[in-house]
Enzyme design. Sequence first.
Site, PDB file in Angstrom:
ATOM      1  CE  LYS A  39       7.239  -2.962  -5.399  1.00  0.00           C
ATOM      2  NZ  LYS A  39       8.610  -2.498  -5.726  1.00  0.00           N
ATOM      3  CD  GLU A  57       4.270 -10.798  -3.903  1.00  0.00           C
ATOM      4  OE1 GLU A  57       3.247 -11.208  -3.306  1.00  0.00           O
ATOM      5  OE2 GLU A  57       4.247  -9.847  -4.705  1.00  0.00           O
ATOM      6  CB  SER A  73      10.036   3.394  -9.699  1.00  0.00           C
ATOM      7  OG  SER A  73      11.283   2.737  -9.802  1.00  0.00           O
TER       8      SER A  73
END
Length: 401
Positions: A95, A117, A384
């Site tokens: 991310k 969020e 990930s």
Amino acid sequence: MSDNNLHNYPDRDGFFGEYGGQFIPEHLIKIMNDIRDSYFEIRRRKDFQEELEKLNKYYVGRPSPIYHAEKLSAKYGGAQIYLKREDLNHTGAHKINHCLGEALLAKFMGKKKVIAETGAGQHGVALATACALVGIKCEIHMGVIDIEKEHPNVVKMKVLGATVVPVTRGTQTLKDAVDSAFEVLLEDPENNFYAIGSVVGPHPFPMMVRDFQSIVGKEARVQFKEMTGGLPDYVLACVGGGSNAIGLFSGFLNDKEVKLIGVEPAGYGLHTEKHAATMTKGTKGMIHGFKCYLLQDEKGNPLPVHSVASGLDYPGVGPQHCMLKDIERAEYVSATDKECLDMFMELSRLEGIIPALESSHAIAYAVKLAATLPKDKKLLVNLSGRGDKDVDYVASVLGVK
Ligand SMILES: *Cc1c(COP(=O)(O)O)cnc(C)c1O
């Protein structure tokens, strides 16, 4: 589909085939188009590219390595499994790749506050990190169920200087956190920047987040060739909103011989109502300002969804994935909570790598597929994120002593 080059999407209006777009009120369209125009502007600028390149290298620690999981591959006796180690990035997941881009863009646009969020808290931590670095205020909306489950990430966000807003409405998870954050954006759209945490939402977010994540696929393609002399036969990634998957897929979209597989959370099983397998079980619909496959009721309202992995708990999915499914460029499958938890322990004990629960879905499916293939076939899986955030939860569920 008239266009053979899959890199030529979205179109001018933000559509991937029939998916995506901007299904939002007029005044919001202007806000989104301002973001789009500023993004196109900085993307062309050399100083922005150099800044992002420098941060990726010296701050995030890119390129992340590819690791040949030989013990895992040997145990299942089939194809070779390779892991793209996004878990080794600063903040422990993929991310940070788009959060840095979004924070830099917000600053360039002169915004005062970045709002978002978060589900597992990974987007929140990555964004709070990027905002601390860039020097801009950060406000994170999070469902109270997720706040409880992902306590360490909540503390990290606060330490990093972000404000955490608990969301108590609805299912108290990711979808409601999106609604809550969107409302704050609308209170002052001039000064607030909404940093969406995946390849979802209205145009330009599915494109922009994809572009920032595509570094994963670009690196992986070069690395894999160097390591093995060729391309992988299969490329796999878990799919929540779809950002880590599209990031890796982007490197191989035009390599028709490379099969692309997205792995969705099947929760308690696809025959139950407790899953979040949007591509497999959803129908065309609208959520958060864009068109996609959606788990919805007869009225078009998003259904409550479930996954053991908070980061995969979303009833919609990125529009580019919907297109890739329809044109059969990618295939979408699923793994259950149980398969995910088993793989969490398996990879930890076999390879000494604790995977995020999200990533464990992709590895769980990869191992099943590998077992059916000859030894000379190669699978590249996006790892990930790391599972440190999940260890307490998993230990309590599995009763690890
Ligand atoms: C958030 C998250 C995901 C799911 O998001 P995508 O947009 O589908 O990639 C997957 N893995 C990890 C580690 C995450 O934190």
